[in-house]
Write a protein that holds these residues in place. Structure first.
Motif, PDB file in Angstrom:
ATOM      1  N   LYS A  77       5.434  44.220  13.780  1.00 11.77           N
ATOM      2  CA  LYS A  77       5.560  42.799  13.448  1.00 11.77           C
ATOM      3  C   LYS A  77       6.574  42.555  12.339  1.00 11.77           C
ATOM      4  O   LYS A  77       6.657  41.457  11.792  1.00 11.77           O
ATOM      5  N   CYS A  96       4.522  56.261   6.115  1.00 12.14           N
ATOM      6  CA  CYS A  96       4.759  55.147   7.039  1.00 12.14           C
ATOM      7  C   CYS A  96       3.611  55.016   8.031  1.00 12.14           C
ATOM      8  O   CYS A  96       3.097  53.919   8.268  1.00 12.14           O
ATOM      9  N   CYS A 138       6.873  43.725   9.126  1.00 13.42           N
ATOM     10  CA  CYS A 138       6.350  43.398   7.785  1.00 13.42           C
ATOM     11  C   CYS A 138       7.139  44.060   6.661  1.00 13.42           C
ATOM     12  O   CYS A 138       6.936  43.739   5.500  1.00 13.42           O
ATOM     13  N   HIS A 139       7.995  45.004   6.962  1.00 11.67           N
ATOM     14  CA  HIS A 139       8.826  45.746   5.986  1.00 11.67           C
ATOM     15  C   HIS A 139       8.088  46.870   5.266  1.00 11.67           C
ATOM     16  O   HIS A 139       8.683  47.538   4.422  1.00 11.67           O
ATOM     17  N   ILE A 140       6.805  47.046   5.503  1.00 11.82           N
ATOM     18  CA  ILE A 140       6.053  48.036   4.722  1.00 11.82           C
ATOM     19  C   ILE A 140       6.649  49.439   4.876  1.00 11.82           C
ATOM     20  O   ILE A 140       6.871  50.146   3.890  1.00 11.82           O
ATOM     21  N   ARG A 175       6.759  47.157  20.576  1.00 10.92           N
ATOM     22  CA  ARG A 175       5.789  46.186  21.121  1.00 10.92           C
ATOM     23  C   ARG A 175       4.713  45.845  20.082  1.00 10.92           C
ATOM     24  O   ARG A 175       4.120  44.779  20.105  1.00 10.92           O
ATOM     25  N   TYR A 176       4.436  46.774  19.163  1.00  8.71           N
ATOM     26  CA  TYR A 176       3.399  46.549  18.146  1.00  8.71           C
ATOM     27  C   TYR A 176       3.974  46.089  16.803  1.00  8.71           C
ATOM     28  O   TYR A 176       3.288  45.438  16.030  1.00  8.71           O
ATOM     29  N   ARG A 221       0.458  53.642   6.302  1.00 12.11           N
ATOM     30  CA  ARG A 221       0.495  52.265   5.799  1.00 12.11           C
ATOM     31  C   ARG A 221       0.785  51.198   6.844  1.00 12.11           C
ATOM     32  O   ARG A 221       0.485  50.028   6.611  1.00 12.11           O
ATOM     33  N   CYS A 222       1.381  51.525   7.949  1.00 10.62           N
ATOM     34  CA  CYS A 222       1.732  50.480   8.923  1.00 10.62           C
ATOM     35  C   CYS A 222       0.453  49.768   9.373  1.00 10.62           C
ATOM     36  O   CYS A 222      -0.436  50.389   9.935  1.00 10.62           O
ATOM     37  N   PRO A 223       0.344  48.453   9.150  1.00  6.82           N
ATOM     38  CA  PRO A 223      -0.889  47.744   9.509  1.00  6.82           C
ATOM     39  C   PRO A 223      -1.042  47.572  11.019  1.00  6.82           C
ATOM     40  O   PRO A 223      -2.095  47.167  11.485  1.00  6.82           O
ATOM     41  N   ASP A 224       0.000  47.862  11.766  1.00  7.70           N
ATOM     42  CA  ASP A 224       0.034  47.520  13.188  1.00  7.70           C
ATOM     43  C   ASP A 224       0.046  48.704  14.141  1.00  7.70           C
ATOM     44  O   ASP A 224       0.351  48.519  15.320  1.00  7.70           O
ATOM     45  N   PHE A 225      -0.278  49.881  13.663  1.00  5.79           N
ATOM     46  CA  PHE A 225      -0.338  51.073  14.527  1.00  5.79           C
ATOM     47  C   PHE A 225       1.000  51.297  15.239  1.00  5.79           C
ATOM     48  O   PHE A 225       1.036  51.824  16.345  1.00  5.79           O
TER      49      PHE A 225
END
Ligand code: TPP
Ligand code: SF4
Ligand code: SF4
Ligand code: SF4
Ligand code: MG
Lengths: 74, 271
Positions: free
Chosen positions: A26, A61, A28-30, A23-24, A64-68
């Motif tokens: 997005k 991971c 981004c591939h990070i 659900r969170y 770095r994940c910008p989206d929690f």
């Protein structure tokens, strides 16, 4: 079948559990790129855990994940 | 075991509005870890911002937050600190917010040395409004308003802060995620105006127009340009060309404005 003895051994090693909250995420591939042991892959626009066994609990991971969206627990 | 961000995020606010791979989310996580490590309570911590993608940050975090007008975060934060000096005041925002429209508030807060931690998320562009160039857009870079390349030289935010009188100045990047909370925690512990610039990435309005093919390329660029201060001290000017020095760049103890102002009030009232 796993004996209770073996199961106990597996518990002691405390395998990290990597989860992606779709659900969170997005996409981004990070996490895919910066995981040193290639635990993730992209499936459509979402990252998924492909190789949970390979996780070394380095926490890159989750950091770095910008989206929690990624959590690693032990 | 990872960090429990959940206790600082307002329920129901995620997913946030930032684009895939936008560095602002990484910086917000660093800010949360920093506040947790210094032990500031939710009730005694005020997080203030102006306008922009970066300035959306206070909406997600469960502190006393204030989302103000473009470029004026520092002015509102100054008001809070003067009225309630016991509060921990943190101001956040983007490069456009902080050093374009808000540049004047910024330099004067530095000059006064008021005890505020100011986090600037510098993605070298006005992200929110579609990628106009900002005062930190590199010379030659493309923005929606510089389609042939930016003719302006950029500001160095850290140098600007030091020159204007800030007493704690640090720089990090969204790639060096584990360092962000360390820099911010040290800034929060410092009594005075503390500026932390985090070099950030806007893949949507900056990356696409410039040479970056992906979010990952932007992250790797941050990795490549950053040189820690300790390493930079051993490098020649030639070796440092095109690099950005990171770490705590400046620290000094000087009288803090809100305390000095209180003393003045007490002196005048004593007659
Ligand atoms: C007084 C005023 N002028 C202009 C705007 C339009 N505006 C909104 S955000 C923004 C720039 C934001 O850039 P930055 O602070 O770098 O944040 P980013 O979106 O890049 O994170 C501008 C010019 C506004 N909201 N108010
Ligand atoms: S880093 Fe986070 S948002 Fe990006 S792909 Fe991985 S889980 Fe999704
Ligand atoms: S903790 Fe490290 S090894 Fe495990 S999935 Fe995350 S990045 Fe990969
Ligand atoms: S436009 Fe840029 S700064 Fe704004 S959310 Fe998207 S990537 Fe981030
Ligand atoms: Mg910006």
């Amino acid at each position: 079948m796993i004996s209770s003895f073996e199961r106990h051994g597996a518990m002691e090693k405390k395998k990290p559990v990597v989860l992606v909250n779709e659900r969170y995420c997005k996409g981004c591939h990070i996490c895919v790129e910066f995981c040193p042991t290639s635990v993730f892959e992209m499936r459509g626009f979402t990252a998924v855990v492909k190789n949970p066994e390979a996780c070394i609990a380095c926490m890159q991971c989750e950091l770095r994940c910008p989206d929690f969206a990624v959590t690693v627990s032990q | 075991m990872g960090f429990d961000y959940g206790k600082y995020i307002r329920p129901g606010k995620l997913p946030h509005i930032w684009c895939p791979g936008c560095g602002h989310g990484i910086v917000m996580k660093g800010l949360i870890r920093a506040i947790d490590s210094v032990g500031f309570s939710k009730d005694m911590t005020s997080i203030v911002s102006g306008i922009g993608c970066a300035s959306r940050l206070p909406g997600y975090v469960d502190f006393c937050t204030l989302h103000t007008t473009h470029g004026r975060g520092v002015a509102f934060a100054t008001g809070i600190k003067m009225a309630k000096p016991e509060m921990n005041v943190i101001c956040v925002g983007g490069d456009g917010d902080g050093v374009a429209i808000g540049g004047n508030h910024f330099i004067h807060a530095c000059r006064r040395n008021i005890d505020i931690t100011y986090l600037i998320m510098n993605n070298n562009i006005y992200g929110m409004t579609g990628g106009q160039f900002s005062p930190t857009t590199p010379t030659g870079a493309k923005a929606s308003t510089t389609p042939y390349g930016n003719p302006d030289p950029p500001f160095d935010i850290a140098k600007l802060a030091i020159g204007a009188g800030a007493t704690f100045v640090a720089r990090g990047t969204a790639f060096h995620a584990a360092q962000i909370d360390k820099l911010l925690a040290e800034a929060m512990r410092h009594k005075g105006f503390s500026v932390v610039e985090i070099l950030d990435s806007c893949p949507t309005t900056y990356g696409r127009r410039n040479k970056y093919k992906s979010v990952i390329e932007m992250m790797n660029h941050l990795k490549d340009v950053a040189v820690p201060l300790s390493a930079a001290e051993k490098m020649t000017a030639e070796q440092l060309r095109g690099k950005v020095i990171t770490g705590v760049l400046y620290k000094e103890n000087k009288p803090e404005y809100a305390s000095e102002y209180r003393k003045l009030v007490e002196r005048v009232q004593a007659g």
